[in-house]
Design a protein around this motif. Structure first.
Motif, short mmCIF file in Angstrom:
data_model
loop_
_atom_site.label_atom_id
_atom_site.label_comp_id
_atom_site.label_asym_id
_atom_site.label_seq_id
_atom_site.Cartn_x
_atom_site.Cartn_y
_atom_site.Cartn_z
N TYR B 282 0.82 -1.21 0.00
CA TYR B 282 0.00 0.00 0.00
C TYR B 282 0.86 1.26 0.00
O TYR B 282 1.85 1.35 0.70
CB TYR B 282 -0.90 0.01 1.23
N SER B 283 0.45 2.22 -0.79
CA SER B 283 1.13 3.51 -0.72
C SER B 283 0.12 4.60 -1.04
O SER B 283 -0.84 4.37 -1.77
CB SER B 283 2.30 3.57 -1.70
N SER B 284 0.31 5.74 -0.46
CA SER B 284 -0.67 6.80 -0.68
C SER B 284 0.00 8.17 -0.82
O SER B 284 -0.67 9.19 -0.79
CB SER B 284 -1.68 6.83 0.47
N GLN B 285 1.31 8.18 -0.97
CA GLN B 285 1.99 9.47 -1.11
C GLN B 285 1.66 10.13 -2.43
O GLN B 285 1.38 9.45 -3.42
CB GLN B 285 3.53 9.28 -1.05
N ARG B 286 1.71 11.46 -2.42
CA ARG B 286 1.41 12.20 -3.63
C ARG B 286 2.44 13.29 -3.87
O ARG B 286 3.10 13.77 -2.95
CB ARG B 286 0.01 12.84 -3.53
N GLN B 316 10.36 29.49 -11.56
CA GLN B 316 9.89 29.10 -10.24
C GLN B 316 9.46 27.64 -10.30
O GLN B 316 8.65 27.25 -11.14
CB GLN B 316 8.72 29.98 -9.82
N VAL B 317 10.03 26.84 -9.43
CA VAL B 317 9.72 25.41 -9.39
C VAL B 317 9.08 25.14 -8.04
O VAL B 317 9.71 25.30 -7.00
CB VAL B 317 11.00 24.57 -9.56
N LYS B 318 7.81 24.75 -8.07
CA LYS B 318 7.11 24.46 -6.81
C LYS B 318 6.80 22.98 -6.73
O LYS B 318 6.29 22.39 -7.69
CB LYS B 318 5.78 25.24 -6.74
N THR B 319 7.12 22.41 -5.60
CA THR B 319 6.88 20.98 -5.41
C THR B 319 6.15 20.80 -4.08
O THR B 319 6.49 21.44 -3.09
CB THR B 319 8.21 20.22 -5.34
N ARG B 320 5.15 19.97 -4.10
CA ARG B 320 4.48 19.63 -2.85
C ARG B 320 4.50 18.12 -2.70
O ARG B 320 4.13 17.38 -3.60
CB ARG B 320 3.04 20.13 -2.87
N GLY B 331 0.28 13.23 12.13
CA GLY B 331 -0.31 12.08 11.47
C GLY B 331 -0.18 12.11 9.96
O GLY B 331 -0.67 11.24 9.25
N PHE B 332 0.47 13.12 9.43
CA PHE B 332 0.73 13.19 7.98
C PHE B 332 1.92 14.10 7.74
O PHE B 332 2.36 14.83 8.64
CB PHE B 332 -0.50 13.73 7.22
N LEU B 333 2.44 14.06 6.53
CA LEU B 333 3.51 14.96 6.11
C LEU B 333 3.00 15.77 4.93
O LEU B 333 2.45 15.20 3.99
CB LEU B 333 4.74 14.18 5.62
N ASP B 334 3.17 17.05 4.98
CA ASP B 334 2.75 17.89 3.87
C ASP B 334 3.84 18.95 3.70
O ASP B 334 3.94 19.87 4.50
CB ASP B 334 1.40 18.55 4.21
N GLN B 335 4.67 18.76 2.70
CA GLN B 335 5.84 19.63 2.57
C GLN B 335 5.81 20.39 1.25
O GLN B 335 5.40 19.85 0.22
CB GLN B 335 7.12 18.78 2.65
N HIS B 336 6.24 21.62 1.31
CA HIS B 336 6.23 22.49 0.13
C HIS B 336 7.63 23.01 -0.11
O HIS B 336 8.29 23.47 0.82
CB HIS B 336 5.27 23.66 0.36
N TYR B 337 8.02 22.96 -1.34
CA TYR B 337 9.35 23.46 -1.72
C TYR B 337 9.17 24.46 -2.85
O TYR B 337 8.44 24.20 -3.80
CB TYR B 337 10.23 22.32 -2.23
#
Lengths: 361, 673
Positions: B282-286, B316-320, B331-337
């Motif tokens: 199982y994986s659910s990362q996005r 500009q390079v945006k990654t989430r 309970g989750f990771l939500d990272q923005h670059y």
């Protein structure tokens, strides 16, 4: 040399007695002290590579099987084998990312059952296992300790503890669980959960140095907790808990272990690895450092990654993870801290050797 | 690894390592048509002339008409046949694909988009799967650097250069606009549509706009080897949605006075299937991407032979990165670059005498990085490049050399950073043509170059400051090129062979540690790469409307770890580096139909530094076929093609735990109005 010959002799006698296991020889076996057949090393492997493996070094043959789990069962352990312990005739191998506990016959490594540690489709990420009265206690990163019956291998209960529990220890009828909270950067947990082994209920949380990971207990009523700190302002260190009152007796930042490795206690001494690659011997009776480095012959270990103590021989075993990417090595030192080259050490093991387990004949 | 390494790995790997796939594409012209055109242009010769071979440095190129022949859906697919190239493909329609040239790794290849580098200072590698081919005119790989002196300093500043050139408007007064629309569908639930619109405004101005949309559910079957299962598993959480748009305005006063400006956007949202973990599928990362850039180029040549090339770019390079189930406090990771860059380049070239040219280029770049991760340093990097270059021809000789001066300075808002750094990097190249009447040339080059540590290597979860030196490479190359135009069974043969030696020092290696305070990168690596690249190309003349084409590329690489003589991996082949790779491409054209067969053979590799059977990844032989047909309906040119990838349904992986798809299909249809 002397020790080597004795050991060889002992091993030879035992082997012969097994080979010719006539009934009349049975007394010979019983009369002998418990003898070690060999040592398992559980290698974590690389993250995401499903290459956790179980090396086995046979004392008699002096040969290593690089992955005995795979050789015997035809399948692999999966991703990141984090802990292994023997209880009774079975060995329990805790595989972190695969979220399984592989239960095998301790002597033959033959699989008995694979227990899946899932909450729906979410892997619980089991970390460590300890035992008490025919129950296995398995800590998982999802903040639980699972209780498994060692006969039926069924999980009977999940006890909620703190964040990201790591090692546990049984002492004075209680289970102590190190709640690391290590997956929250900058905000680790700093508690040890106490679970009453009769009621199987968490009775309290003891505040210790932040990010507790490794645990051990002695026979003088002390529970030792090694914490990693928060990597910036909070230093790593050791907390000592009184197992009668559950009060913190000592916190020390001068005593600190290498991250995530075990502290082992045998008799009056505790052994643990430090971040500067030494094996500290701590006298638990006098509560003083007995030796700042157990290794006396100058053997350099690049990356000490796990430690074990064989109480039957007084040997200290240290596994070296090298560069964390290639095969590691297992070193064994005699009670004087001298590398046992004649016994074939160091022995090549797999990638990131994180757990050492002795198996008796 | 234990505990805290996990967050680092979780987001360093997925956040950057797996990206999209997009479109596939099919040439606007199938080869039957294009060869007809070619023939018309060359009426004076009976056969077809060999394509021009760049002689100074090893160069391989593909143009628009070739893409179908290589079953290419994106830039990564198109160049996988090149010799010396190893595409690291994480599999599937959304899987990251990066290029490693001559075992140096993706960080040593500069990827140019119409001459301007697509820079990624955060992790130093460009995902080639995100470039669909619907607006690509030509792709070229230069080992060392391109031969042209008039180019931005960045083109001189890498061990190799991958150049992507877009389609330019080709309109006349009688044809004021052109619209091209295409659709592709097939395996992985692929639905890809694209549109290109060219519009002539007046004699000097023209616009070209492209849009390319991809949706795929990303599912495919694969065999898990080692977990005891005997059924096929289905790869899940691999769905992709992406859109790529590029609009360009061209002003062309004359060939020696022109300007263009591009607005480019790429947006994608995808699931990350991740490594196949035994017993835990199982994986659910996005991952979400939002990349935008605007770049402008002005080129002028004066009568005095002075040439000027100006390039400007803002990006500009945006990654989430989102992991909805992560056992931290939230309970989750939500990272923005967010990575922002301002870039300016000036290049001047001047012909001193008829056989002696000099040039000077200077590039300045300022990059700022923002990330909402623990204890982030918020680094800025200023880079100044200056290059003096010269090219001289005399008799049988051509000599070229340049000296690159790099100045790097970083500032951080938290923590500490290294001192500013200055590096001088020389390059020397030469060709020698021993026989006047033969297209046989001997070439050689030496290039000393480096790549700085990426901002992730320096600052990503860097609890303890990391002092990382740049990674240096000395490249030595000796080879020859030979071209023969024939007039019998074959039109031509071109053959290139190069032997090389790369000496890598201060190789930057990730050193995971039990303790994240030490988890780091260090310059402990040394690698010696010895290799041979061979390329062969030929085709038959057109005979009763039939023509055959063949190209073959062979690569031999011995890339050995020379870091630590006491290590068990010393003198072993470095991970993921096959010793032998053979790529064959054969095609037959008959009138408007073209059928092609592509074959890639790779010997086994090891996925760790220890070359033992435990860590062996088997070799593979992958066959692809394609058929393309072009016709005209109501005066509108239409092309259609069918592609079958991995024809023999081979179960394989390029990166361990990232299985590649089995047999897959693609149908394409395109109309030009």
């Amino acid at each position: 040399m002397k020790q080597f010959q004795l050991k060889t002799l002992l091993a030879t006698v035992t082997i012969i007695s097994i080979l010719f296991s006539c009934k009349k020889d049975k007394n010979v076996l019983v009369d002998q002290p418990v003898a070690t057949a060999g040592v398992y090393v559980l290698n974590q492997g690389n993250f995401g590579a499903n290459n956790s493996s179980l090396s086995f070094f046979d004392y008699t043959a002096k040969t290593t099987t690089s992955d005995r789990f795979n050789a015997v069962n035809g399948t692999k352990l999966g991703d990141t084998g984090n802990d292994a312990k023997i209880y009774g005739s079975k060995m329990y191998i805790v595989v972190n990312v695969s979220s399984t506990v592989e239960v095998v016959n301790a002597k033959t490594t033959k699989s008995i059952q694979q227990v899946k540690m899932f909450n729906g489709t979410v892997g619980r990420q089991p970390r460590y296992v300890v035992f008490n009265k025919n129950k296995a206690f398995i800590s998982s990163y999802d903040g639980t300790v699972a209780i498994m019956d060692t006969t039926t291998l069924a999980i009977e209960k999940y006890i909620t503890v703190g964040r990201n529990p790591e090692q546990m220890v049984v002492s004075n009828g209680k289970l102590y669980v190190a709640n690391s909270g290590g997956l929250s950067f900058g905000n680790p947990d700093k508690t040890v959960s106490v679970i009453d082994l009769n009621t199987l209920i968490e009775t309290k949380k003891i505040t210790v140095i932040a990010n507790p990971v490794s645990m051990a207990a002695d026979s003088y009523g002390n529970v030792y907790v090694l914490s990693a700190g928060d990597y910036s302002s909070i230093l790593p260190g050791m907390t000592i808990i009184d197992n009668a009152t559950d009060a913190v007796k000592t916190t020390s930042t001068t005593l600190s272990g290498a991250y995530g490795t075990s502290i082992v206690v045998s008799g009056d001494f505790a052994y643990f690895l430090t971040s500067d690659n030494k094996v500290v011997v701590y006298n638990v009776k006098t509560q003083t450092v007995a030796k700042t480095n157990f290794i006396t012959d100058g053997t350099a270990i690049k990356t000490p990654y796990s430690i074990a103590f064989d109480s039957t021989t007084g040997e200290v075993f240290v596994a070296d993870a090298k560069d964390y990417a290639s095969n590691g090595q297992l070193f064994a030192f005699d009670k004087n801290g001298v590398l046992e080259k004649a016994k074939g050490y160091p022995v090549t093991v797999g990638i990131n050797p994180g757990t050492i387990v002795f198996v008796n004949k | 690894m234990k505990q805290i390494c996990l967050p680092g790995l979780y987001n360093s790997i997925p956040a950057k390592k797996w990206l999209v796939i997009l479109t596939c594409f099919i040439a606007t012209n199938t080869f039957a048509q294009s060869d007809t055109t070619k023939k018309l242009k060359q009426v004076m010769v009976t056969g077809n002339l060999a394509p021009k071979v760049e002689t100074l440095t090893p160069t391989q190129q593909l143009s628009r008409t070739d893409f179908t022949r290589y079953n290419a859906f994106n830039v990564a697919d198109a160049i996988r046949n090149f010799s010396g190239v190893n595409i690291k493909d994480y599999g599937g329609i959304g899987g990251l694909k990066t290029i490693s040239v001559r075992s140096l790794g993706a960080n040593h290849t500069a990827v140019l988009f119409d001459g301007v580098q697509l820079n990624d200072a955060q992790n130093g590698q460009i995902d080639l799967s995100k470039f669909n081919l619907s607006n690509v005119q030509e792709i070229a790989l230069f080992i060392g650097q391109p031969e042209n002196l008039l180019q931005p300093a960045r083109s001189f500043a890498s061990a190799s250069v991958l150049s992507i050139k877009t389609v330019k408007p080709v309109l006349t007064q009688s044809k004021l606009y052109q619209v091209q629309a295409g659709i592709k569908s097939g395996s992985f639930g692929l639905a890809n549509t694209y549109l290109q619109w060219q519009q002539r405004i007046n004699k000097q101005w023209a616009i070209i706009a492209n849009a390319n949309y991809v949706y795929a559910n990303g599912r495919y079957k694969y065999k898990v080897d080692g977990d005891g299962s005997d059924t096929l598993a289905v790869r899940r959480n691999g769905e992709v949605k992406s859109i790529q748009t590029d609009a360009a305005l061209y002003w062309t006063k004359s060939d020696s006075n022109k300007f263009n400006i591009h607005l480019n956007y790429y947006g994608a949202n995808r699931g990350l299937p991740g490594a196949v973990i035994f017993y835990n599928p199982y994986s659910s990362q996005r991952l979400e991407n939002n990349d935008f850039f605007v770049q402008a180029t002005y080129e002028r040549t004066w009568n005095s032979s002075l040439q000027l090339l100006l390039n400007s770019k803002l990006s500009q390079v945006k990654t989430r990165y989102l992991d909805p189930i992560f056992f931290n406090q939230q309970g989750f990771l939500d990272q923005h670059y967010i990575q922002k860059e301002e870039y300016q380049s000036v290049a001047l070239a001047y012909q001193l005498t008829s056989n002696w040219k000099i040039s000077y280029s200077t590039d300045a770049s300022l990059i700022k990085m923002d990330a909402d991760i623990y204890n982030y340093a918020y680094p800025s990097r200023f880079t100044l490049l200056n290059v003096l270059a010269t090219n001289y021809r005399k008799g049988k000789w051509q000599l070229q050399g340049n000296l690159l001066y790099t100045y790097l300075k970083e500032t951080v808002e938290r923590g500490s950073t290294d001192q500013p750094r200055s590096v001088l990097s020389p390059t020397l190249m030469a060709t020698f043509k021993p026989l006047p009447d033969s297209n046989f040339e001997v070439r050689g080059f030496y290039k000393s170059i480096f790549r700085p540590a990426t901002l992730d290597e320096l600052y990503f979860y860097a609890i303890v400051p990391r002092a990382i030196k740049p990674e240096f490479v000395k490249q030595y190359n000796m080879g020859f090129t030979w071209t023969k135009n024939l007039n019998n069974l074959l039109d031509y043969i071109t053959l290139t062979t190069d032997a090389y030696y790369n000496d890598v020092t201060n190789k930057i290696l990730a050193v995971p540690n039990q303790n994240p305070a030490i988890f780091s990168f260090s310059n402990i690596g040394k690698v010696a790469v010895k290799g041979i690249d061979i390329g062969l190309k030929t085709q038959t003349p057109l005979h009763n409307n039939w023509r055959g084409l063949l190209s073959a590329n062979f690569t031999y690489q011995q890339a050995t770890d020379k870091s630590d003589p006491t290590s068990s991996s010393y003198n072993n082949q470095i991970p993921y580096t096959p010793k032998n790779t053979l790529a064959l491409n054969a095609g037959v054209n008959y009138r408007r139909v073209g059928v092609c067969y592509n074959q890639i053979l790779s010997t086994g590799r090891y996925y760790t530094g220890n070359n033992t059977p435990d860590y062996f990844v088997p070799g593979y032989a992958i066959s692809d076929v394609s058929a393309a047909y072009k016709f005209v309906t109501g005066k509108l040119p239409v092309s259609a093609s069918v592609e079958v990838n991995n024809l023999f349904n081979e179960n394989y992986a390029i990166i361990r735990s990232f299985p590649m798809p089995g047999r897959s299909y693609r149908l394409s249809f395109q109309i030009t109005i």
